[in-house]
Design an enzyme around this catalytic site. Structure first.
Site, PDB file in Angstrom:
ATOM      1  N   GLY A  44      38.407  36.145  36.497  1.00  0.00           N
ATOM      2  CA  GLY A  44      37.315  36.488  35.594  1.00  0.00           C
ATOM      3  C   GLY A  44      37.665  36.249  34.127  1.00  0.00           C
ATOM      4  O   GLY A  44      36.772  36.040  33.299  1.00  0.00           O
TER       5      GLY A  44
ATOM      6  N   ALA B  50      39.073  39.966  36.611  1.00  0.00           N
ATOM      7  CA  ALA B  50      38.298  41.178  36.869  1.00  0.00           C
ATOM      8  C   ALA B  50      39.273  42.241  37.347  1.00  0.00           C
ATOM      9  O   ALA B  50      40.350  41.930  37.871  1.00  0.00           O
ATOM     10  CB  ALA B  50      37.253  40.891  37.938  1.00  0.00           C
TER      11      ALA B  50
ATOM     12  N   GLU C  85      41.729  33.712  42.708  1.00  0.00           N
ATOM     13  CA  GLU C  85      41.039  34.604  43.642  1.00  0.00           C
ATOM     14  C   GLU C  85      41.379  34.309  45.088  1.00  0.00           C
ATOM     15  O   GLU C  85      41.361  35.207  45.944  1.00  0.00           O
ATOM     16  CB  GLU C  85      39.517  34.496  43.443  1.00  0.00           C
ATOM     17  CG  GLU C  85      38.992  35.105  42.156  1.00  0.00           C
ATOM     18  CD  GLU C  85      38.971  34.156  40.968  1.00  0.00           C
ATOM     19  OE1 GLU C  85      39.630  33.091  41.023  1.00  0.00           O
ATOM     20  OE2 GLU C  85      38.287  34.464  39.976  1.00  0.00           O
TER      21      GLU C  85
ATOM     22  N   GLU D  47      36.902  32.694  33.643  1.00  0.00           N
ATOM     23  CA  GLU D  47      35.438  32.576  33.694  1.00  0.00           C
ATOM     24  C   GLU D  47      34.799  33.079  32.390  1.00  0.00           C
ATOM     25  O   GLU D  47      33.850  32.485  31.878  1.00  0.00           O
ATOM     26  CB  GLU D  47      34.896  33.355  34.895  1.00  0.00           C
ATOM     27  CG  GLU D  47      35.313  32.705  36.210  1.00  0.00           C
ATOM     28  CD  GLU D  47      34.974  33.554  37.431  1.00  0.00           C
ATOM     29  OE1 GLU D  47      35.408  34.721  37.488  1.00  0.00           O
ATOM     30  OE2 GLU D  47      34.271  33.050  38.320  1.00  0.00           O
TER      31      GLU D  47
HETATM   32  C1  HXC Z   1      43.796  45.091  37.627  1.00  0.00           C
HETATM   33  C2  HXC Z   1      45.707  44.202  36.731  1.00  0.00           C
HETATM   34  C3  HXC Z   1      45.168  42.896  36.834  1.00  0.00           C
HETATM   35  C4  HXC Z   1      43.858  42.747  37.363  1.00  0.00           C
HETATM   36  C5  HXC Z   1      47.148  42.763  35.990  1.00  0.00           C
HETATM   37  N1  HXC Z   1      46.920  44.062  36.201  1.00  0.00           N
HETATM   38  N2  HXC Z   1      46.094  42.026  36.366  1.00  0.00           N
HETATM   39  N3  HXC Z   1      45.012  45.285  37.122  1.00  0.00           N
HETATM   40  N4  HXC Z   1      43.218  43.880  37.763  1.00  0.00           N
HETATM   41  N5  HXC Z   1      43.271  41.564  37.467  1.00  0.00           N
HETATM   42  C6  HXC Z   1      47.824  45.199  35.926  1.00  0.00           C
HETATM   43  C7  HXC Z   1      48.953  45.283  36.930  1.00  0.00           C
HETATM   44  O1  HXC Z   1      48.533  45.941  38.104  1.00  0.00           O
HETATM   45  C8  HXC Z   1      49.966  46.088  36.156  1.00  0.00           C
HETATM   46  O2  HXC Z   1      49.604  47.438  36.179  1.00  0.00           O
HETATM   47  C9  HXC Z   1      49.788  45.580  34.734  1.00  0.00           C
HETATM   48  O3  HXC Z   1      48.478  45.000  34.691  1.00  0.00           O
HETATM   49  C10 HXC Z   1      50.789  44.515  34.355  1.00  0.00           C
HETATM   50  O4  HXC Z   1      50.741  43.481  35.331  1.00  0.00           O
HETATM   51  P1  HXC Z   1      52.048  42.913  36.053  1.00  0.00           P
HETATM   52  O5  HXC Z   1      51.606  42.252  37.292  1.00  0.00           O
HETATM   53  O6  HXC Z   1      53.093  43.960  36.166  1.00  0.00           O
HETATM   54  O7  HXC Z   1      52.528  41.818  34.978  1.00  0.00           O
HETATM   55  P2  HXC Z   1      53.330  40.473  35.234  1.00  0.00           P
HETATM   56  O8  HXC Z   1      54.424  40.700  36.247  1.00  0.00           O
HETATM   57  O9  HXC Z   1      53.691  39.983  33.884  1.00  0.00           O
HETATM   58  O10 HXC Z   1      52.295  39.474  35.923  1.00  0.00           O
HETATM   59  C11 HXC Z   1      51.183  39.012  35.217  1.00  0.00           C
HETATM   60  C12 HXC Z   1      50.128  38.356  36.174  1.00  0.00           C
HETATM   61  C13 HXC Z   1      49.799  39.371  37.311  1.00  0.00           C
HETATM   62  C14 HXC Z   1      50.706  37.069  36.766  1.00  0.00           C
HETATM   63  C15 HXC Z   1      48.892  38.026  35.323  1.00  0.00           C
HETATM   64  O11 HXC Z   1      49.479  40.638  36.711  1.00  0.00           O
HETATM   65  C16 HXC Z   1      48.652  38.939  38.167  1.00  0.00           C
HETATM   66  O12 HXC Z   1      48.828  38.089  39.037  1.00  0.00           O
HETATM   67  N6  HXC Z   1      47.486  39.565  37.976  1.00  0.00           N
HETATM   68  C17 HXC Z   1      46.328  39.340  38.809  1.00  0.00           C
HETATM   69  C18 HXC Z   1      45.677  38.027  38.494  1.00  0.00           C
HETATM   70  C19 HXC Z   1      44.454  37.789  39.369  1.00  0.00           C
HETATM   71  O13 HXC Z   1      44.580  37.729  40.617  1.00  0.00           O
HETATM   72  N7  HXC Z   1      43.263  37.642  38.747  1.00  0.00           N
HETATM   73  C20 HXC Z   1      42.046  37.443  39.466  1.00  0.00           C
HETATM   74  C21 HXC Z   1      41.384  38.755  39.721  1.00  0.00           C
HETATM   75  S1  HXC Z   1      39.957  38.607  40.722  1.00  0.00           S
HETATM   76  P3  HXC Z   1      50.653  48.596  36.564  1.00  0.00           P
HETATM   77  O14 HXC Z   1      49.804  49.837  36.576  1.00  0.00           O
HETATM   78  O15 HXC Z   1      51.247  48.238  37.864  1.00  0.00           O
HETATM   79  O16 HXC Z   1      51.641  48.549  35.427  1.00  0.00           O
HETATM   80  C22 HXC Z   1      38.781  38.074  39.678  1.00  0.00           C
HETATM   81  C23 HXC Z   1      37.474  37.822  40.327  1.00  0.00           C
HETATM   82  C24 HXC Z   1      36.444  37.481  39.346  1.00  0.00           C
HETATM   83  O17 HXC Z   1      38.944  37.920  38.523  1.00  0.00           O
HETATM   84  C25 HXC Z   1      35.125  37.533  40.009  1.00  0.00           C
HETATM   85  C26 HXC Z   1      34.006  37.818  39.070  1.00  0.00           C
HETATM   86  C27 HXC Z   1      34.116  39.048  38.293  1.00  0.00           C
END
Ligand code: HXC
Length: 257
Positions: free
Chosen positions: A108, A65, A131, A111
């Site tokens: 998400g 998400a 998360e 999911e």
């Molecule tokens: C918003 C995101 C994002 C996310 C990545 N980006 N994941 N933006 N929400 N979930 C954005 C980053 O901010 C970045 O933007 C760009 O995408 C590239 O990501 P990087 O981190 O620079 O890439 P990388 O170093 O290759 O790392 C990849 C990654 C990392 C390991 C997937 O991006 C990451 O850990 N993402 C978050 C994963 C996460 O925590 N997901 C769960 C979310 S909570 P900029 O602008 O800086 O270039 C969730 C709750 C669900 O899903 C509940 C129900 C809906």
């Protein structure tokens, strides 16, 4: 309706939906979920389409998400807007949806893949529920669907530590049906959709509904539902055609009636 966050095309009888926010690794914001639901609703209504493939990019199916969209919400806003509610609609569509997952399927994103009916994984796929690292928990079915798919111990480990699973482990753990080379992923998923398209479409939808009941009810209720659905297939021309074709040693000519 033109979409901004997804691409929709048709490959014969298969609808192909590609998540398309590459700069954010396909982070799932409210607009994307609304557009995805609208596209799946349109494909459900499209008589030429028998199955749908949902995919992302080679780097990310979806990295979760959209954290930046959620970041500033407080409890009252989250609770009263119930912003996850639209996600639930993705699991309610009638036609089979195949998730073709390459790269990250996190939070998400994982999911969303689990809301689909079949997951095909590319060999570079990574599944996770990170998360916990954000101070929250899965909110679109992760604690429930992952637990049903891979069992309590592994689901607990993933949800409590945020550890990712690679494609091989995901296959061993029954999260995915099959692992294919990343270059072949979409073609393999479309082929799978095309194979489903050769069957009787009302029967495919009855079968999908019956399998999904297994996740919702007791064994006795599920068996009752299945038997009633099985008998209902006898009200279709395609059930008769399928059995007659077998006895005449020819391929069935289904009319989807
Ligand atoms: C918003 C995101 C994002 C996310 C990545 N980006 N994941 N933006 N929400 N979930 C954005 C980053 O901010 C970045 O933007 C760009 O995408 C590239 O990501 P990087 O981190 O620079 O890439 P990388 O170093 O290759 O790392 C990849 C990654 C990392 C390991 C997937 O991006 C990451 O850990 N993402 C978050 C994963 C996460 O925590 N997901 C769960 C979310 S909570 P900029 O602008 O800086 O270039 C969730 C709750 C669900 O899903 C509940 C129900 C809906």
């Amino acid at each position: 309706m033109p979409y901004e966050t997804i691409l929709v095309e048709k490959r014969g009888p298969v609808g192909l939906v590609t998540l398309n926010r590459p700069k954010a690794l396909n982070a799932l914001n409210a607009q994307l979920i609304a557009e995805l639901d609208a596209a799946l609703t349109a494909l459900d209504a499209d008589g030429e389409v028998a199955a749908v493939v949902l995919t992302g990019s080679e780097k990310a199916f979806a990295a979760g998400a959209d954290i930046k969209e959620m970041m500033e919400k407080d409890f009252s806003e989250a609770f009263t807007s119930d912003f996850i509610a639209p996600w639930a609609r993705i699991a309610g569509h009638k036609k089979p949806i195949i998730a073709a997952v390459a790269g990250y399927a996190l939070g998400g994103g994982c999911e969303l893949a689990m809301m689909c009916d079949i997951i095909l994984a590319a060999d570079n796929a990574k599944f996770g529920q990170p998360e916990i690292n954000l101070g929250t928990i899965p909110g679109a079915g992760g604690t429930q669907r992952l637990t049903r798919l891979v069992g309590k111990s592994k689901a607990m480990e993933m949800v409590l530590t945020g550890r990712m699973m690679d494609a091989e482990e995901a296959q061993r753990s029954n999260l995915v049906a099959r692992v294919v080379p990343v270059a072949d992923l979409v073609d393999e998923a479309v082929k799978l959709g095309q194979s489903i398209a050769t069957k009787s479409q009302p029967i495919v939808q009855i079968a999908k509904e019956a399998v999904n009941v297994a996740y919702e009810t007791t064994l006795a209720e599920g068996i009752r539902f299945e038997r009633r659905s099985f008998y209902a297939t006898f009200a279709t021309a395609d059930r008769r055609e399928g059995m007659v074709a077998f006895s005449e040693k020819r391929s069935p000519d289904f009319t989807h009636r």
